[in-house]
Enzyme design. Structure first.
Site, PDB file in Angstrom:
ATOM      1  N   GLY A  42       0.861  -1.176   0.000  1.00 49.82           N
ATOM      2  CA  GLY A  42       0.000   0.000   0.000  1.00 49.82           C
ATOM      3  C   GLY A  42       0.892   1.218   0.000  1.00 49.82           C
ATOM      4  O   GLY A  42       1.561   1.487   0.983  1.00 49.82           O
ATOM      5  N   HIS A  43       0.972   1.897  -1.130  1.00 51.70           N
ATOM      6  CA  HIS A  43       1.871   3.045  -1.248  1.00 51.70           C
ATOM      7  C   HIS A  43       1.028   4.312  -1.387  1.00 51.70           C
ATOM      8  O   HIS A  43       0.296   4.468  -2.367  1.00 51.70           O
ATOM      9  CB  HIS A  43       2.809   2.868  -2.441  1.00 51.70           C
ATOM     10  CG  HIS A  43       3.705   1.664  -2.293  1.00 51.70           C
ATOM     11  ND1 HIS A  43       4.565   1.239  -3.256  1.00 51.70           N
ATOM     12  CD2 HIS A  43       3.871   0.800  -1.256  1.00 51.70           C
ATOM     13  CE1 HIS A  43       5.222   0.164  -2.830  1.00 51.70           C
ATOM     14  NE2 HIS A  43       4.797  -0.131  -1.620  1.00 51.70           N
TER      15      HIS A  43
HETATM   16  P1  GDP Z   1       5.012   2.808   1.705  1.00 55.69           P
HETATM   17  O1  GDP Z   1       4.267   1.532   1.798  1.00 55.69           O
HETATM   18  O2  GDP Z   1       6.453   2.667   2.052  1.00 55.69           O
HETATM   19  O3  GDP Z   1       4.814   3.530   0.404  1.00 55.69           O
HETATM   20  O4  GDP Z   1       4.399   3.755   2.823  1.00 55.69           O
HETATM   21  P2  GDP Z   1       2.826   3.980   3.135  1.00 55.69           P
HETATM   22  O5  GDP Z   1       2.277   4.851   2.093  1.00 55.69           O
HETATM   23  O6  GDP Z   1       2.156   2.699   3.408  1.00 55.69           O
HETATM   24  O7  GDP Z   1       2.911   4.708   4.534  1.00 55.69           O
HETATM   25  C1  GDP Z   1       3.575   5.907   4.718  1.00 55.69           C
HETATM   26  C2  GDP Z   1       2.565   6.965   5.209  1.00 55.69           C
HETATM   27  O8  GDP Z   1       3.265   8.094   5.688  1.00 55.69           O
HETATM   28  C3  GDP Z   1       1.656   7.476   4.096  1.00 55.69           C
HETATM   29  O9  GDP Z   1       0.399   7.757   4.648  1.00 55.69           O
HETATM   30  C4  GDP Z   1       2.335   8.764   3.652  1.00 55.69           C
HETATM   31  O10 GDP Z   1       1.420   9.721   3.130  1.00 55.69           O
HETATM   32  C5  GDP Z   1       2.915   9.258   4.951  1.00 55.69           C
HETATM   33  N1  GDP Z   1       4.168  10.035   4.838  1.00 55.69           N
HETATM   34  C6  GDP Z   1       5.191   9.876   3.966  1.00 55.69           C
HETATM   35  N2  GDP Z   1       6.193  10.730   4.251  1.00 55.69           N
HETATM   36  C7  GDP Z   1       5.792  11.441   5.333  1.00 55.69           C
HETATM   37  C8  GDP Z   1       6.411  12.456   6.142  1.00 55.69           C
HETATM   38  O11 GDP Z   1       7.538  12.869   5.939  1.00 55.69           O
HETATM   39  N3  GDP Z   1       5.675  12.926   7.197  1.00 55.69           N
HETATM   40  C9  GDP Z   1       4.427  12.476   7.501  1.00 55.69           C
HETATM   41  N4  GDP Z   1       3.796  12.996   8.549  1.00 55.69           N
HETATM   42  N5  GDP Z   1       3.826  11.505   6.762  1.00 55.69           N
HETATM   43  C10 GDP Z   1       4.497  11.001   5.713  1.00 55.69           C
HETATM   44  P1  IMO Z   2       4.342  -1.826   1.675  1.00 58.98           P
HETATM   45  O1  IMO Z   2       4.830  -2.033   0.264  1.00 58.98           O
HETATM   46  C1  IMO Z   2       3.859  -3.383   5.707  1.00 58.98           C
HETATM   47  C2  IMO Z   2       3.279  -7.695   6.130  1.00 58.98           C
HETATM   48  C3  IMO Z   2       1.944  -8.172   6.639  1.00 58.98           C
HETATM   49  C4  IMO Z   2       2.387  -9.416   7.399  1.00 58.98           C
HETATM   50  C5  IMO Z   2       3.490  -9.968   6.511  1.00 58.98           C
HETATM   51  C6  IMO Z   2       3.029 -11.062   5.561  1.00 58.98           C
HETATM   52  O2  IMO Z   2       3.133  -0.988   1.770  1.00 58.98           O
HETATM   53  O3  IMO Z   2       5.444  -1.395   2.556  1.00 58.98           O
HETATM   54  P2  IMO Z   2       1.622 -10.996   3.305  1.00 58.98           P
HETATM   55  O4  IMO Z   2       0.229 -10.531   3.042  1.00 58.98           O
HETATM   56  O5  IMO Z   2       2.663 -10.287   2.512  1.00 58.98           O
HETATM   57  O6  IMO Z   2       1.764 -12.495   3.230  1.00 58.98           O
HETATM   58  O7  IMO Z   2       1.877 -10.646   4.865  1.00 58.98           O
HETATM   59  O8  IMO Z   2       3.978  -8.869   5.750  1.00 58.98           O
HETATM   60  N1  IMO Z   2       3.223  -6.816   4.939  1.00 58.98           N
HETATM   61  C7  IMO Z   2       3.442  -5.496   4.969  1.00 58.98           C
HETATM   62  N2  IMO Z   2       3.654  -4.666   6.016  1.00 58.98           N
HETATM   63  N3  IMO Z   2       3.888  -2.899   4.452  1.00 58.98           N
HETATM   64  C8  IMO Z   2       3.698  -3.710   3.384  1.00 58.98           C
HETATM   65  O9  IMO Z   2       3.849  -3.294   2.111  1.00 58.98           O
HETATM   66  C9  IMO Z   2       3.419  -5.069   3.623  1.00 58.98           C
HETATM   67  N4  IMO Z   2       3.161  -6.138   2.832  1.00 58.98           N
HETATM   68  C10 IMO Z   2       3.060  -7.191   3.642  1.00 58.98           C
HETATM   69  O10 IMO Z   2       1.346  -7.228   7.482  1.00 58.98           O
HETATM   70  O11 IMO Z   2       2.969  -9.047   8.623  1.00 58.98           O
HETATM   71 MG    MG Z   3       2.566   0.731   2.689  1.00 67.77          MG
END
Ligand code: GDP
Ligand code: IMO
Ligand code: MG
Length: 417
Positions: A42-43
């Site tokens: 989830g990005h």
């Molecule tokens: P990813 O899976 O590595 O792409 O990260 P996620 O999107 O799952 O989670 C990161 C969260 O932090 C998202 O909701 C971003 O919008 C937020 N985020 C990213 N950079 C920053 C930052 O510098 N400050 C804050 N407060 N939030 C951030």
């Molecule tokens: P991004 O790309 C955080 C975790 C799950 C679980 C373990 C195995 O957004 O950083 P799975 O469904 O892959 O078999 O689950 O990995 N997990 C993540 N945790 N960010 C993710 O992706 C993840 N993708 C899987 O929560 O602990």
């Molecule tokens: Mg994520």
């Protein structure tokens, strides 16, 4: 000099902020590629107050001039991708799916969820998206690939045969497989939507490299979730480290250029498994609240804790990081003292490496002074002195330079050093 592909990789347990950095950098890249994982990722990207949540779609999609590739190492849920594609109008000619990417079909999710339920308190805490079972089908050589979607009848026959072979498993797990008619209808639907995007992406990536195009590889999950190097069995089912990107796209190690590790200024984990620097008190709660630490894919609350320099140094070495992007520094605003885990206690000794049974270590902390606010700051000199000290200490402990600092979710609230 030979053209190379730059790489973005998660350093902790995922959700470090890869999406924000890939989106920001993608403004200057021609090609953005995903090489592993699936819709467990989830990005999240924020641009001018608008939020985008991407799962399978590479985070270069917001740069209209970039092409996006879903590589062979990804496990592809056609259903999830088709849903995601609806957010974007003009994908033809700028989204390409490897014909070798393995299919992650609804029955994989059912297996994933049923297994987790059976495991009870030993559950991994997966996203329930069928990732493990889809990769298992691939390794067991009973999987099916995206290219097969172009011939639904044949694919349907193959899947019906698998369902017959695997009947005992499905019965034990209480899983009902679809009828031939239902399955064929489902597969025809996928073909209608996805056929124009399925191609040989290995040659596409090679041609792009040879033509001197700028290529960015987007990691999913994080190093501590790597199937080999993470906290097994509480991991995901792919190689999340930089080396995995080669296999997942058809690149060789010499094709990789600059490697940027994405690391949170603190640490989070979603799902079960070791997390030495987890904070169960008010500090952890504060990080979760201020950092809005709720999973993008499953809506689960993320566990929070302090920066773990030991595991981050390990991850930097595993990935060959040239630099880090230090994310979410603003979330530590207002903390009086900030802790860093700089070593572990393990079997009565002090160690500075990551053992394969990370659940048996105790964190050893050092404390640093906090600061008032860094929100939205976009030049290093304007950071409070205490924040600079914190960054320098992280560099020292992890033996890696910090090259990017992020101070809010927005694309432009970023310091480039
Ligand atoms: P990813 O899976 O590595 O792409 O990260 P996620 O999107 O799952 O989670 C990161 C969260 O932090 C998202 O909701 C971003 O919008 C937020 N985020 C990213 N950079 C920053 C930052 O510098 N400050 C804050 N407060 N939030 C951030
Ligand atoms: P991004 O790309 C955080 C975790 C799950 C679980 C373990 C195995 O957004 O950083 P799975 O469904 O892959 O078999 O689950 O990995 N997990 C993540 N945790 N960010 C993710 O992706 C993840 N993708 C899987 O929560 O602990
Ligand atoms: Mg994520």
């Amino acid at each position: 000099m030979k053209n190379k592909a730059d790489l973005i990789v998660g350093i902790q347990w995922g959700d470090e902020g890869k999406g924000k950095i890939v989106d920001m950098l993608a403004q200057n890249y021609d090609v953005v590629c995903r090489s592993q994982g699936g819709h467990n990722a989830g990005h999240t990207i924020w641009v001018d107050g608008v939020r985008y949540a991407l799962h399978l779609m590479p985070s270069g999609v917001l740069n209209k001039d970039a092409i996006n590739i879903i590589g062979n190492g990804v496990v592809l849920s056609p259903k999830s991708l088709i849903e995601e594609m609806q957010q974007f109008a003009d994908l033809e000619g700028r989204l390409f799916i490897s014909d070798k990417a393995h299919l992650n079909l609804p029955y994989h999710s059912l297996i994933d969820q049923a297994r987790e339920k059976l495991k009870g308190e030993n559950a991994i805490g997966t996203t329930g998206k069928g990732i493990g079972p889809a990769y298992a089908s691939k390794i067991n050589r009973i999987g099916n690939r995206a290219g097969e979607l172009l011939e639904p009848q044949k694919l349907c026959d193959s899947l019906m045969q698998t369902f017959t072979f695997e009947q005992t498993l499905y019965q034990a797990l209480g899983i009902k497989t679809p009828s031939r008619e239902e399955l064929l209808q489902e597969l025809e639907g996928y073909k209608n939507k996805l056929a124009p995007f399925i191609t040989n992406t290995t040659t596409l990536v090679w041609q792009s490299l040879d033509a001197g195009k700028k290529i960015l590889l987007e990691g999913a999950q994080g190093t501590m979730l790597d199937i080999d190097h993470g906290t097994y069995p509480y991991v995901t089912s792919s190689n999340t480290v930089s080396a995995g990107a080669c296999c997942g796209l058809g690149l060789n190690p010499k094709d990789i250029g600059d490697v940027t590790g994405i690391v949170k200024a603190y640490c989070t984990r979603v799902g079960n498994g070791a997390f030495p620097s987890e904070d169960f008190g008010k500090d952890g709660k504060m990080m979760a609240e201020i950092g809005k630490e709720v999973g993008t894919t499953t809506g689960r609350i993320r566990r929070c804790g302090w920066f773990d320099a030991v595991s981050v140094r390990y991850a930097s070495r595993l990935n060959g990081c040239d630099k880090f992007a230090l994310m979410k520094l603003d979330v530590l605003d207002g903390f009086e003292r900030i802790k860093i885990c700089s070593a572990y206690e393990y079997k009565g000794e002090i160690i500075d490496f990551v053992p394969s049974d990370l659940e048996n270590v105790k964190p050893i902390y050092e404390e640093m002074k906090g600061w008032d606010s860094v929100v939205g700051i976009s030049d290093f000199e304007s950071l409070p002195e205490a924040a600079k000290e914190y960054i320098w200490r992280i560099e020292e402990l992890t033996q890696t330079k910090v090259g990017i600092i992020s101070t809010s979710p927005e694309r432009n609230d970023t310091i480039i050093l």
